[in-house]
Design a protein around this motif. Structure first.
Motif, PDB file in Angstrom:
ATOM      1  N   LEU A 153      68.033   5.798  33.781  1.00  0.00           N
ATOM      2  CA  LEU A 153      66.958   6.603  34.378  1.00  0.00           C
ATOM      3  C   LEU A 153      67.496   7.463  35.517  1.00  0.00           C
ATOM      4  N   ILE A 154      68.288   6.862  36.404  1.00  0.00           N
ATOM      5  CA  ILE A 154      68.878   7.612  37.512  1.00  0.00           C
ATOM      6  C   ILE A 154      69.784   8.721  36.985  1.00  0.00           C
ATOM      7  N   ALA A 155      70.580   8.395  35.979  1.00  0.00           N
ATOM      8  CA  ALA A 155      71.485   9.374  35.391  1.00  0.00           C
ATOM      9  C   ALA A 155      70.709  10.537  34.783  1.00  0.00           C
ATOM     10  N   ASN A 156      69.606  10.226  34.125  1.00  0.00           N
ATOM     11  CA  ASN A 156      68.777  11.264  33.519  1.00  0.00           C
ATOM     12  C   ASN A 156      68.233  12.221  34.581  1.00  0.00           C
ATOM     13  N   ILE A 157      67.740  11.656  35.677  1.00  0.00           N
ATOM     14  CA  ILE A 157      67.214  12.493  36.754  1.00  0.00           C
ATOM     15  C   ILE A 157      68.321  13.381  37.332  1.00  0.00           C
ATOM     16  N   LEU A 158      69.510  12.832  37.472  1.00  0.00           N
ATOM     17  CA  LEU A 158      70.629  13.619  38.000  1.00  0.00           C
ATOM     18  C   LEU A 158      70.970  14.791  37.089  1.00  0.00           C
ATOM     19  N   THR A 159      70.900  14.597  35.764  1.00  0.00           N
ATOM     20  CA  THR A 159      71.188  15.712  34.850  1.00  0.00           C
ATOM     21  C   THR A 159      70.138  16.798  34.990  1.00  0.00           C
ATOM     22  N   HIS A 160      68.884  16.408  35.182  1.00  0.00           N
ATOM     23  CA  HIS A 160      67.828  17.401  35.392  1.00  0.00           C
ATOM     24  C   HIS A 160      68.063  18.178  36.689  1.00  0.00           C
ATOM     25  N   LEU A 161      68.416  17.448  37.742  1.00  0.00           N
ATOM     26  CA  LEU A 161      68.636  18.103  39.033  1.00  0.00           C
ATOM     27  C   LEU A 161      69.802  19.090  38.945  1.00  0.00           C
ATOM     28  N   GLU A 162      70.862  18.701  38.245  1.00  0.00           N
ATOM     29  CA  GLU A 162      72.002  19.610  38.095  1.00  0.00           C
ATOM     30  C   GLU A 162      71.592  20.865  37.328  1.00  0.00           C
ATOM     31  N   ALA A 163      70.774  20.672  36.280  1.00  0.00           N
ATOM     32  CA  ALA A 163      70.316  21.829  35.505  1.00  0.00           C
ATOM     33  C   ALA A 163      69.442  22.761  36.337  1.00  0.00           C
ATOM     34  N   LEU A 164      68.769  22.212  37.344  1.00  0.00           N
ATOM     35  CA  LEU A 164      67.902  23.009  38.205  1.00  0.00           C
ATOM     36  C   LEU A 164      68.650  23.647  39.367  1.00  0.00           C
ATOM     37  N   VAL A 166      70.377  21.982  41.741  1.00  0.00           N
ATOM     38  CA  VAL A 166      70.515  21.119  42.917  1.00  0.00           C
ATOM     39  C   VAL A 166      71.978  20.713  43.061  1.00  0.00           C
ATOM     40  N   GLN A 167      72.456  20.630  44.291  1.00  0.00           N
ATOM     41  CA  GLN A 167      73.863  20.333  44.548  1.00  0.00           C
ATOM     42  C   GLN A 167      74.149  18.840  44.350  1.00  0.00           C
ATOM     43  N   VAL A 168      74.455  18.489  43.099  1.00  0.00           N
ATOM     44  CA  VAL A 168      74.938  17.139  42.790  1.00  0.00           C
ATOM     45  C   VAL A 168      76.327  17.301  42.170  1.00  0.00           C
ATOM     46  N   PRO A 169      77.186  16.285  42.272  1.00  0.00           N
ATOM     47  CA  PRO A 169      78.523  16.404  41.677  1.00  0.00           C
ATOM     48  C   PRO A 169      78.445  16.786  40.200  1.00  0.00           C
ATOM     49  N   SER A 170      79.226  17.746  39.797  1.00  0.00           N
ATOM     50  CA  SER A 170      79.170  18.257  38.426  1.00  0.00           C
ATOM     51  C   SER A 170      79.423  17.153  37.391  1.00  0.00           C
ATOM     52  N   GLY A 171      78.500  17.013  36.454  1.00  0.00           N
ATOM     53  CA  GLY A 171      78.667  16.075  35.352  1.00  0.00           C
ATOM     54  C   GLY A 171      78.443  14.621  35.689  1.00  0.00           C
ATOM     55  N   VAL A 172      78.073  14.303  36.933  1.00  0.00           N
ATOM     56  CA  VAL A 172      77.941  12.894  37.313  1.00  0.00           C
ATOM     57  C   VAL A 172      76.822  12.212  36.533  1.00  0.00           C
ATOM     58  N   GLY A 173      75.744  12.951  36.229  1.00  0.00           N
ATOM     59  CA  GLY A 173      74.634  12.360  35.491  1.00  0.00           C
ATOM     60  C   GLY A 173      75.027  11.938  34.092  1.00  0.00           C
ATOM     61  N   ARG A 174      75.723  12.825  33.386  1.00  0.00           N
ATOM     62  CA  ARG A 174      76.103  12.465  32.012  1.00  0.00           C
ATOM     63  C   ARG A 174      77.161  11.360  32.009  1.00  0.00           C
ATOM     64  N   ARG A 175      78.088  11.384  32.984  1.00  0.00           N
ATOM     65  CA  ARG A 175      79.088  10.319  33.040  1.00  0.00           C
ATOM     66  C   ARG A 175      78.434   8.970  33.335  1.00  0.00           C
ATOM     67  N   LEU A 176      77.468   8.981  34.249  1.00  0.00           N
ATOM     68  CA  LEU A 176      76.762   7.740  34.574  1.00  0.00           C
ATOM     69  C   LEU A 176      75.939   7.263  33.382  1.00  0.00           C
ATOM     70  N   GLY A 177      75.331   8.184  32.646  1.00  0.00           N
ATOM     71  CA  GLY A 177      74.571   7.816  31.457  1.00  0.00           C
ATOM     72  C   GLY A 177      75.442   7.185  30.395  1.00  0.00           C
ATOM     73  N   ILE A 178      76.606   7.784  30.148  1.00  0.00           N
ATOM     74  CA  ILE A 178      77.542   7.212  29.173  1.00  0.00           C
ATOM     75  C   ILE A 178      77.958   5.810  29.606  1.00  0.00           C
ATOM     76  N   THR A 179      78.234   5.644  30.892  1.00  0.00           N
ATOM     77  CA  THR A 179      78.654   4.340  31.405  1.00  0.00           C
ATOM     78  C   THR A 179      77.568   3.293  31.204  1.00  0.00           C
ATOM     79  N   ALA A 180      76.318   3.651  31.489  1.00  0.00           N
ATOM     80  CA  ALA A 180      75.216   2.709  31.334  1.00  0.00           C
ATOM     81  C   ALA A 180      75.083   2.247  29.889  1.00  0.00           C
ATOM     82  N   VAL A 181      75.167   3.184  28.955  1.00  0.00           N
ATOM     83  CA  VAL A 181      74.996   2.837  27.544  1.00  0.00           C
ATOM     84  C   VAL A 181      76.177   2.009  27.036  1.00  0.00           C
ATOM     85  N   VAL A 182      77.399   2.402  27.393  1.00  0.00           N
ATOM     86  CA  VAL A 182      78.571   1.653  26.937  1.00  0.00           C
ATOM     87  C   VAL A 182      78.550   0.234  27.502  1.00  0.00           C
TER      88      VAL A 182
END
Length: 394
Positions: A153-164, A166-182
């Motif tokens: 959930l947190i990772a998903n929100i981060l990907t939305h914020l990056e798309a909008l 917002v200054q979040v580390p590039s790609g951190v949302g998708r990397r965190l999402g992959i980590t959660a699922v794996v």
């Protein structure tokens, strides 16, 4: 007759795997078809996500969560002894998931906050439902299960914020999402793969059985989680790469301890081992991509996503669908063809990342093979998911 028809129509809402596996597989086919059209025909999307980001998002935060929800909400009653989530609550969950898919696809046409909010509600609701069922049953050993959902959930929100923007580390949302699922897959795999393998081998009076879970498994999973988290927050760190290579070795040994080579006669079981093998390959490739320039990171990412996630989802969905609809646990030629297609889709997608000159034809071929694999699931397993159990019709 009307009453009977009504009951048959409600079969799909009696347990979570039925509507959620069907939704996951349908969306997997549709979203990949849209992505292939974006690549080959320049199709424009009414989304705030860039086309590549929409593709990644809908695979990682659309397709995968539906499959996870279908599995967890079907398995939890076995862990807790409680009745499964069904009827109106299940309809509500599926509706939230569908709303998220619509919101992400059309987010450019919606108020900024709406796409983020609508797409976040499903994972929030799923996490709360899973936690509630486990706590009410006093089944505290399974409280680890809501944690990856919360991280997702947190990772998903981060990907939305990056798309909008917002200054979040590039790609951190998708990397965190992959980590959660794996991480979630590595935990669940440790429960189901050796258990299913043990039962199958015992029926055949095999002398060597899978090793029992113990400290080694805990170390293997913890090392994998540590390496992936290092990649999330320090993607260029040499330490992260080294830990991932160690995790690949440990999880490779873990996989060997499960005796997968003894299951080749039953593809329904062997494919679970193949799915976990892709976690080993993905961790190794990811570690190598951090430590040197010879392995492109997209190859590693697609070993973990198309390979591990795609294969494990297809394997679990087919097994659960057969078992929970009263059918024999055996992969026939049609199911085995779907397994072959997802394996070839992964191999061609990795090859596309490694062979830039052949990128276009290979990525198109990979998309077609992916669509074929989950299209087979929809066509073959869809009727099973909509119909009553066969053993209740005899």
């Amino acid at each position: 007759m009307a009453a009977v028809a009504g009951k048959k129509g409600m079969t799909v809402w009696t347990i979570a795997f039925r509507p959620l596996f069907l939704a996951a597989s349908l969306w997997s086919v549709l979203a990949l078809a849209v992505w292939v059209l974006v690549l080959t025909q320049g199709l424009a999307l009414p989304s705030r996500f860039a086309p590549i980001d929409w593709h990644v998002h809908e695979m990682l935060f659309g397709f995968i969560p539906a499959a996870i929800a279908g599995f967890l909400l079907t398995a939890i009653p076995n862990w807790t002894g409680r009745a499964p989530v069904r009827g109106l609550p299940l309809i509500g969950l599926v509706t939230l998931w569908v709303a998220g898919r619509i919101a992400c696809f059309s987010s450019a046409l919606l108020p900024v906050w709406m796409g983020v909010a609508v797409d976040s509600v499903f994972l929030l609701a799923l996490g709360l439902v899973v936690t509630r069922e486990i706590v009410l049953a006093g089944n505290y050993r399974n409280l680890i299960m809501p944690v990856p959902i919360a991280v997702l959930l947190i990772a998903n929100i981060l990907t939305h914020l990056e798309a909008l923007g917002v200054q979040v580390p590039s790609g951190v949302g998708r990397r965190l999402g992959i980590t959660a699922v794996v991480f979630l897959m590595s935990v669940i795999a440790g429960r189901i793969i050796p258990a299913f393998t043990r039962n199958w081998l015992m029926m055949r009076k095999a002398e060597k059985l899978p090793s029992a879970a113990g400290r080694f498994d805990a170390v293997a999973v913890a090392t994998l989680a540590l390496g992936l988290l290092g990649w999330v927050f320090f993607p260029a760190s040499i330490a992260s790469g080294a830990i991932l290579l160690a995790a690949a070795a440990l999880n490779g040994v873990r996989l060997l301890r499960w005796r997968g080579f003894a299951t080749t006669a039953e593809p329904l079981l062997a494919i679970l081992h193949v799915g976990y093998f892709w976690i080993v390959v993905g961790a190794a490739l990811l570690g190598a991509s951090i430590l040197g320039d010879h392995v492109p990171e997209p190859a590693a990412i697609h070993a973990l996503t198309a390979g591990a996630m795609g294969t494990m989802v297809l394997a679990v969905m087919s097994r659960v669908s057969l078992g929970h609809t009263g059918r024999m646990l055996h992969a026939d030629a049609i199911t085995t063809t779907a397994y072959a297609a997802i394996t070839l889709a992964t191999l061609t997608r990795i090859a596309a990342a490694c062979l830039p000159s052949l990128y276009a034809p290979l990525i198109s071929l990979s998309g077609v093979l992916w669509i074929a694999s989950f299209g087979i699931f929809v066509a073959y397993y869809g009727p099973m998911l909509l119909a009553p159990r066969t053993d209740r019709l005899r």
